[in-house]
Write a protein that holds these residues in place. Structure first.
Motif, PDB file in Angstrom:
ATOM      1  N   ASP A   1       0.822  -1.238  -0.186  1.00 60.27           N
ATOM      2  CA  ASP A   1       0.174   0.224  -0.488  1.00 60.27           C
ATOM      3  C   ASP A   1       1.373   1.716   0.283  1.00 60.27           C
ATOM      4  O   ASP A   1       0.970   1.888  -0.957  1.00 60.27           O
ATOM      5  N   ALA A   2       2.301   0.988   0.799  1.00 54.91           N
ATOM      6  CA  ALA A   2       2.463   2.513   0.509  1.00 54.91           C
ATOM      7  C   ALA A   2       2.961   3.160  -0.379  1.00 54.91           C
ATOM      8  O   ALA A   2       2.942   4.272  -0.811  1.00 54.91           O
ATOM      9  N   PRO A   3       4.492   2.387  -1.503  1.00 54.88           N
ATOM     10  CA  PRO A   3       4.561   2.537  -2.344  1.00 54.88           C
ATOM     11  C   PRO A   3       3.241   2.757  -3.296  1.00 54.88           C
ATOM     12  O   PRO A   3       3.782   3.605  -4.193  1.00 54.88           O
ATOM     13  N   LEU A   4       2.200   1.686  -3.712  1.00 54.80           N
ATOM     14  CA  LEU A   4       0.905   2.084  -4.203  1.00 54.80           C
ATOM     15  C   LEU A   4       0.560   3.268  -4.392  1.00 54.80           C
ATOM     16  O   LEU A   4       0.790   4.488  -5.215  1.00 54.80           O
ATOM     17  N   ILE A   5       0.686   4.149  -2.806  1.00 52.84           N
ATOM     18  CA  ILE A   5      -0.040   5.446  -2.637  1.00 52.84           C
ATOM     19  C   ILE A   5       0.780   6.133  -3.683  1.00 52.84           C
ATOM     20  O   ILE A   5       0.763   7.382  -3.913  1.00 52.84           O
ATOM     21  N   GLU A   6       2.318   6.559  -3.437  1.00 51.76           N
ATOM     22  CA  GLU A   6       3.094   6.903  -3.274  1.00 51.76           C
ATOM     23  C   GLU A   6       3.217   7.132  -5.391  1.00 51.76           C
ATOM     24  O   GLU A   6       3.618   8.341  -6.151  1.00 51.76           O
ATOM     25  N   LEU A   7       3.443   6.575  -6.069  1.00 51.32           N
ATOM     26  CA  LEU A   7       3.643   5.387  -7.153  1.00 51.32           C
ATOM     27  C   LEU A   7       2.561   6.575  -7.964  1.00 51.32           C
ATOM     28  O   LEU A   7       2.377   6.967  -8.884  1.00 51.32           O
ATOM     29  N   MET A   8       0.805   6.445  -7.596  1.00 50.40           N
ATOM     30  CA  MET A   8      -0.349   6.971  -7.676  1.00 50.40           C
ATOM     31  C   MET A   8      -0.056   8.002  -7.798  1.00 50.40           C
ATOM     32  O   MET A   8      -0.732   9.253  -8.916  1.00 50.40           O
ATOM     33  N   PHE A   9       0.201   8.726  -6.934  1.00 51.52           N
ATOM     34  CA  PHE A   9       0.457   9.924  -6.441  1.00 51.52           C
ATOM     35  C   PHE A   9       1.448  10.956  -7.437  1.00 51.52           C
ATOM     36  O   PHE A   9       0.911  11.958  -8.033  1.00 51.52           O
ATOM     37  N   TYR A  10       2.434  10.254  -7.731  1.00 50.00           N
ATOM     38  CA  TYR A  10       3.719  10.801  -9.245  1.00 50.00           C
ATOM     39  C   TYR A  10       2.330  10.255 -10.613  1.00 50.00           C
ATOM     40  O   TYR A  10       3.129  11.588 -11.206  1.00 50.00           O
ATOM     41  N   LEU A  11       1.815   9.431 -10.268  1.00 47.29           N
ATOM     42  CA  LEU A  11       1.554   9.253 -11.568  1.00 47.29           C
ATOM     43  C   LEU A  11       0.261  10.817 -11.839  1.00 47.29           C
ATOM     44  O   LEU A  11      -0.046  11.030 -12.888  1.00 47.29           O
ATOM     45  N   PHE A  12      -0.627  11.058 -10.861  1.00 48.74           N
ATOM     46  CA  PHE A  12      -1.802  11.803 -10.523  1.00 48.74           C
ATOM     47  C   PHE A  12      -0.842  13.390 -10.920  1.00 48.74           C
ATOM     48  O   PHE A  12      -1.942  13.769 -12.217  1.00 48.74           O
ATOM     49  N   GLU A  13      -0.064  13.230 -10.555  1.00 54.21           N
ATOM     50  CA  GLU A  13       0.504  14.714 -10.390  1.00 54.21           C
ATOM     51  C   GLU A  13       1.220  14.895 -11.444  1.00 54.21           C
ATOM     52  O   GLU A  13       1.013  16.069 -12.229  1.00 54.21           O
ATOM     53  N   GLU A  14       2.499  13.962 -11.973  1.00 49.74           N
ATOM     54  CA  GLU A  14       2.864  14.429 -13.217  1.00 49.74           C
ATOM     55  C   GLU A  14       2.971  13.427 -14.233  1.00 49.74           C
ATOM     56  O   GLU A  14       3.260  14.281 -15.437  1.00 49.74           O
TER      57      GLU A  14
ATOM     58  N   LEU B   1      -5.828   8.855 -15.622  1.00 47.65           N
ATOM     59  CA  LEU B   1      -4.780   8.309 -14.044  1.00 47.65           C
ATOM     60  C   LEU B   1      -5.738   5.984 -14.361  1.00 47.65           C
ATOM     61  O   LEU B   1      -4.399   5.431 -13.997  1.00 47.65           O
ATOM     62  N   GLU B   2      -6.523   6.495 -14.321  1.00 49.70           N
ATOM     63  CA  GLU B   2      -7.807   5.145 -14.256  1.00 49.70           C
ATOM     64  C   GLU B   2      -7.140   4.292 -15.507  1.00 49.70           C
ATOM     65  O   GLU B   2      -6.981   3.444 -15.485  1.00 49.70           O
ATOM     66  N   GLY B   3      -7.376   5.216 -16.053  1.00 50.74           N
ATOM     67  CA  GLY B   3      -7.618   4.147 -17.853  1.00 50.74           C
ATOM     68  C   GLY B   3      -6.421   4.020 -18.530  1.00 50.74           C
ATOM     69  O   GLY B   3      -6.423   3.147 -19.341  1.00 50.74           O
ATOM     70  N   THR B   4      -5.730   4.886 -18.303  1.00 55.41           N
ATOM     71  CA  THR B   4      -4.020   4.808 -18.941  1.00 55.41           C
ATOM     72  C   THR B   4      -3.097   4.626 -18.182  1.00 55.41           C
ATOM     73  O   THR B   4      -2.431   3.598 -18.335  1.00 55.41           O
ATOM     74  N   CYS B   5      -2.667   5.380 -17.358  1.00 49.68           N
ATOM     75  CA  CYS B   5      -1.465   5.185 -17.040  1.00 49.68           C
ATOM     76  C   CYS B   5      -1.423   4.388 -15.474  1.00 49.68           C
ATOM     77  O   CYS B   5      -0.913   3.448 -15.463  1.00 49.68           O
ATOM     78  N   MET B   6      -2.256   4.011 -14.640  1.00 53.50           N
ATOM     79  CA  MET B   6      -3.032   2.544 -13.707  1.00 53.50           C
ATOM     80  C   MET B   6      -2.720   1.671 -14.419  1.00 53.50           C
ATOM     81  O   MET B   6      -1.544   0.474 -14.002  1.00 53.50           O
ATOM     82  N   PRO B   7      -2.800   0.821 -16.000  1.00 52.27           N
ATOM     83  CA  PRO B   7      -2.402  -0.248 -16.384  1.00 52.27           C
ATOM     84  C   PRO B   7      -1.200  -0.330 -16.453  1.00 52.27           C
ATOM     85  O   PRO B   7      -0.974  -1.234 -16.337  1.00 52.27           O
ATOM     86  N   GLN B   8      -0.350   0.951 -17.310  1.00 49.88           N
ATOM     87  CA  GLN B   8       1.079   0.861 -17.287  1.00 49.88           C
ATOM     88  C   GLN B   8       1.368   0.169 -16.229  1.00 49.88           C
ATOM     89  O   GLN B   8       2.448  -0.493 -15.981  1.00 49.88           O
TER      90      GLN B   8
ATOM     91  N   GLU C   1       9.023   5.641 -22.493  1.00 49.46           N
ATOM     92  CA  GLU C   1       8.414   4.747 -23.782  1.00 49.46           C
ATOM     93  C   GLU C   1       7.016   4.474 -24.015  1.00 49.46           C
ATOM     94  O   GLU C   1       7.026   4.544 -25.087  1.00 49.46           O
ATOM     95  N   THR C   2       6.363   4.450 -23.260  1.00 46.80           N
ATOM     96  CA  THR C   2       4.940   3.834 -23.881  1.00 46.80           C
ATOM     97  C   THR C   2       3.811   5.058 -23.757  1.00 46.80           C
ATOM     98  O   THR C   2       3.207   4.616 -24.695  1.00 46.80           O
ATOM     99  N   LEU C   3       4.189   5.936 -23.220  1.00 39.01           N
ATOM    100  CA  LEU C   3       3.292   7.377 -22.875  1.00 39.01           C
ATOM    101  C   LEU C   3       3.635   8.620 -22.774  1.00 39.01           C
ATOM    102  O   LEU C   3       3.713   9.058 -22.382  1.00 39.01           O
ATOM    103  N   PRO C   4       4.374   8.878 -24.689  1.00 42.43           N
ATOM    104  CA  PRO C   4       4.835   9.993 -24.081  1.00 42.43           C
ATOM    105  C   PRO C   4       4.324  11.475 -24.204  1.00 42.43           C
ATOM    106  O   PRO C   4       5.013  12.504 -23.497  1.00 42.43           O
ATOM    107  N   LEU C   5       2.742  11.093 -25.012  1.00 42.76           N
ATOM    108  CA  LEU C   5       1.695  12.044 -24.656  1.00 42.76           C
ATOM    109  C   LEU C   5       1.446  12.451 -23.614  1.00 42.76           C
ATOM    110  O   LEU C   5       1.368  11.567 -22.630  1.00 42.76           O
ATOM    111  N   ARG C   6       1.514  13.382 -23.007  1.00 40.70           N
ATOM    112  CA  ARG C   6       0.594  14.506 -21.982  1.00 40.70           C
ATOM    113  C   ARG C   6      -1.342  13.750 -22.574  1.00 40.70           C
ATOM    114  O   ARG C   6      -1.824  13.868 -23.233  1.00 40.70           O
ATOM    115  N   PRO C   7      -1.632  14.248 -21.665  1.00 36.72           N
ATOM    116  CA  PRO C   7      -3.557  13.451 -21.305  1.00 36.72           C
ATOM    117  C   PRO C   7      -4.121  14.243 -21.997  1.00 36.72           C
ATOM    118  O   PRO C   7      -5.483  14.708 -22.130  1.00 36.72           O
ATOM    119  N   ILE C   8      -3.382  15.504 -23.279  1.00 34.75           N
ATOM    120  CA  ILE C   8      -4.468  16.886 -23.255  1.00 34.75           C
ATOM    121  C   ILE C   8      -5.253  16.338 -24.070  1.00 34.75           C
ATOM    122  O   ILE C   8      -6.609  17.089 -23.748  1.00 34.75           O
TER     123      ILE C   8
END
Lengths: 176, 306
Positions: free
Chosen positions: A108-121, A130-137, A160-167
Motif C-alpha cells: 500500500d505505502a509505495p502504491l500510494i506514492e507511485l499513484m500520486f506521482y502518476l496523478f500529479e506528473e 489515471l484510471e484508464g491509462t496510467c494505472m494499467p501501465q 517509452e510507452t506514454l510519451p504524450l500528455r493527457p491533453i
C-alpha cells in the motif's frame, strides 16, 4: 524529471504515531485543506473514511491497519488538482481496484506514492487518464518485473510507452 | 493395528479451540495479518484474508495436536505461544519430510507412467520450493495427481506432504521386493495405456501378492499368477463369508511379510490398513462373479481375454 526532485518515498511510520488531532493539524497545512477549519477538515475526513468503507466493500478488500487513510490523505492533499471530496471517492475506487489487480505485487505505502506521482506528473490531475491509462501501465510494468517498480523504472517505462500528455483525453472528456 | 492415517483423521476433528483460546486467537488474528503485511501494507483482499486466517487456524490446530502441547498444555495458554509452537511443529514436519523424500528417491520404480513420474519425481520438489509455512501453512501447493492407495488429500500443507511421502515410502518398500519386469508386466495388464492412465503402482502388486499367497501358501509371492489361478480363486472363495475371507487374507499377509522380509512396523501397518479397506471390495468381486472393481481380478479377466 529525476526521482530526487519528486517528493515521494516518505516515512510512513510517522503516520502510525499521529493522533487524530495531529492528523487534522497536519492536513490543515496542505493545499487541499488549507482554507478549511478544523471542524470542516474533521467532517471531510469522516466522509472520506465512509467512502473508503464503501470502496473496500465494493472491491472486496479489508483494511487491516488504520494508517491507510492518514497516509493517503497526507500525500494526496498536497495535490493542486483536488477540488472536492468527490475526488477522494473516485481516487479510493481507483486505488482499491488496482490494489486488487496487482495481487500483492506492490504494498500500500509505495502504491500510494507511485499513484500520486502518476496523478500529479503524468495525468496532471486527470482522474480518467489515471484510471484508464496510467494505472494499467503501472500494473503491466509490475507484472513484467514481478515486483514493485522503483520511481525511476516507472518514469523510464512511461517515457517509452506514454510519451504524450493527457491533453487529448481531457479534451475528449470535456467535449462529451 | 491402528495406522497413523486413521489416528490423524480422528485427532484433527477432535481438537477444537476452547473458548478462552478463541478469545486470544481473535486478538492474534490482527497481529498475524499485520505481520504478513509488514511495514508498508495496510489493506488485504477478502480472499487473501480468508487464506491467512485458514493458515492461522491450521497452524494453531497443528500445535494443539503436537506432543509438546499434550505434554505441557499449561505452557501454551497464550495464543502467541501456541502459534510459535505450531510454526515449530511445521518446521519439524518439513525437515522430516525432506529427509524422507531423499530416502524415497532411490527407491522409485523405473516405469514410464506420466502421472507417477511428474508427481513423485517433480511436483514434490516443487512443494518444498514453494511452500510458505509462516503465512500459507495450509496450502497444499501441488495437486498430487498420483494417488496413493490410502489417500492423504484430506490433509493440508506440510501435514499433507508428510503423510503423502510416508505413504509413498511404505508402498515403495513393498514394491522393491519384486522384480521390475514382473511389475511392468502387471501394469501393462492394469491398463493398455500404462503411460497416460492414472493408477497407483502399489495396489495391483499387493492385491496379486495376496491372492498368490492365499492360493499358494508356501510360495514366495512373485506376481506370477495366471488366468487359471484367478479362476481357481473364484471357485474356492465364491461362497465365502466376510469373516472367513478376512481371516485368510490376514494369514496370507503375514506370510507375505515373512516371505518378503518386510519387518518394518510402519510398512506392515500400512499394508494391513490397506488390506482392511479392500476386503469388502474383494468379497463383492468374488461373490458377484466379477462385478466389482478389484484391480487384480479385473486385470486377469482382461489377461484371460487377451
Amino acid at each position: 524529471m529525476s526521482s530526487s526532485s519528486f517528493p515521494v518515498m516518505r516515512n510512513f511510520q510517522t503516520t502510525t504515531a499521529l493522533t487524530e488531532s495531529e492528523l487534522y493539524s497536519a492536513l490543515a497545512a496542505t493545499p487541499y485543506f488549507k482554507n478549511k477549519s478544523i471542524s470542516e477538515i474533521k467532517s471531510s475526513v469522516l466522509a472520506i473514511r465512509e467512502s473508503n468503507q464503501d470502496a473496500l466493500i465494493h472491491h472486496k478488500r479489508i483494511m487491516i491497519k488504520d494508517q491507510f487513510i492518514p497516509s493517503l490523505l497526507l500525500i494526496f492533499s498536497e495535490s493542486a488538482y483536488f477540488e472536492s471530496d468527490e475526488d477522494w471517492f473516485d481516487l479510493l475506487n481507483i486505488y482499491h481496484y488496482y490494489k486488487s489487480d496487482l495481487e500483492g505485487l506492490i504494498e500500500d505505502a509505495p502504491l500510494i506514492e507511485l499513484m500520486f506521482y502518476l496523478f500529479e506528473e503524468r495525468c496532471e490531475g486527470a482522474m480518467s487518464y489515471l484510471e484508464g491509462t496510467c494505472m494499467p501501465q503501472l500494473v503491466n510494468l509490475s507484472y513484467d518485473l514481478g515486483r514493485a517498480p522503483t520511481l525511476d523504472e516507472l518514469q523510464d517505462f512511461l517515457d517509452e510507452t506514454l510519451p504524450l500528455r493527457p491533453i487529448q483525453e481531457d479534451f475528449e472528456t470535456d467535449l462529451y | 493395528m491402528n495406522h497413523p492415517y486413521h489416528q490423524n483423521q480422528n485427532d484433527q476433528y477432535q481438537s477444537d479451540l476452547n473458548p478462552l483460546l478463541k478469545h486470544y486467537v481473535t486478538l492474534l488474528s490482527q497481529t498475524y495479518l499485520e505481520e504478513y503485511l509488514g511495514d508498508e501494507g495496510f489493506t488485504l483482499s477478502t480472499d487473501k484474508t480468508k487464506d491467512l486466517l485458514t493458515s492461522l487456524k491450521f497452524t494453531l490446530d497443528l500445535a494443539l495436536r503436537s506432543k509438546a502441547y499434550k505434554k505441557a498444555p499449561e505452557q501454551y495458554q497464550d495464543a502467541r505461544a501456541l502459534l510459535d509452537l505450531g510454526r515449530l511443529t511445521l518446521k519439524e514436519l518439513l525437515y522430516k519430510s525432506r529427509l524422507r523424500y531423499k530416502a524415497l528417491l532411490p527407491q522409485l520404480i523405473l516405469v514410464d507412467n506420466r502421472t507417477y513420474n511428474e508427481t513423485v519425481r517433480d511436483a514434490i520438489q516443487g512443494f518444498f520450493k514453494h511452500y510458505r509455512p509462516n503465512f500459507f501453512a495450509h496450502d497444499r501447493i501441488i495437486t498430487a495427481d498420483y494417488p496413493t492407495a490410502l489417500p492423504a488429500t484430506q490433509l493440508l500443507g506440510a501435514e499433507f506432504i508428510n503423510v503423502y511421502i510416508r505413504h509413498l515410502i511404505a508402498e515403495h518398500v513393498f514394491l522393491q521386493k519384486f522384480e521390475l519386469d514382473a511389475l511392468k508386466r502387471l501394469y501393462r495388464f492394469v491398463s493398455a495405456d500404462d503411460i497416460d492412465v492414472i493408477f497407483n503402482l502399489f495396489e495391483p502388486a499387493i492385491q496379486h501378492a495376496l491372492i498368490e499367497s492365499m492360493l499358494y501358501p508356501s510360495r514366495i509371492p512373485m506376481l506370477a499368477l495366471t488366468a487359471e489361478d484367478i479362476d481357481t480363486f473364484h471357485h474356492r472363495y465364491r461362497d465365502t463369508t466376510y469373516e472367513a475371507l478376512t481371516r485368510d487374507m490376514r494369514t496370507a499377509l503375514k506370510r507375505i511379510f515373512k516371505a518378503l522380509n518386510l519387518s518394518d512396523a510402519y510398512v506392515q501397518s500400512y499394508c494391513v490398513t490397506y488390506m482392511n479397506s479392500i476386503t469388502i471390495k474383494l468379497l463383492t468381486t468374488i461373490t458377484s462373479l466379477g462385478v466389482g472393481n478389484f484391480v487384480a481380478i479385473e486385470t486377469f479377466q482382461k489377461c484371460a481375454k487377451d
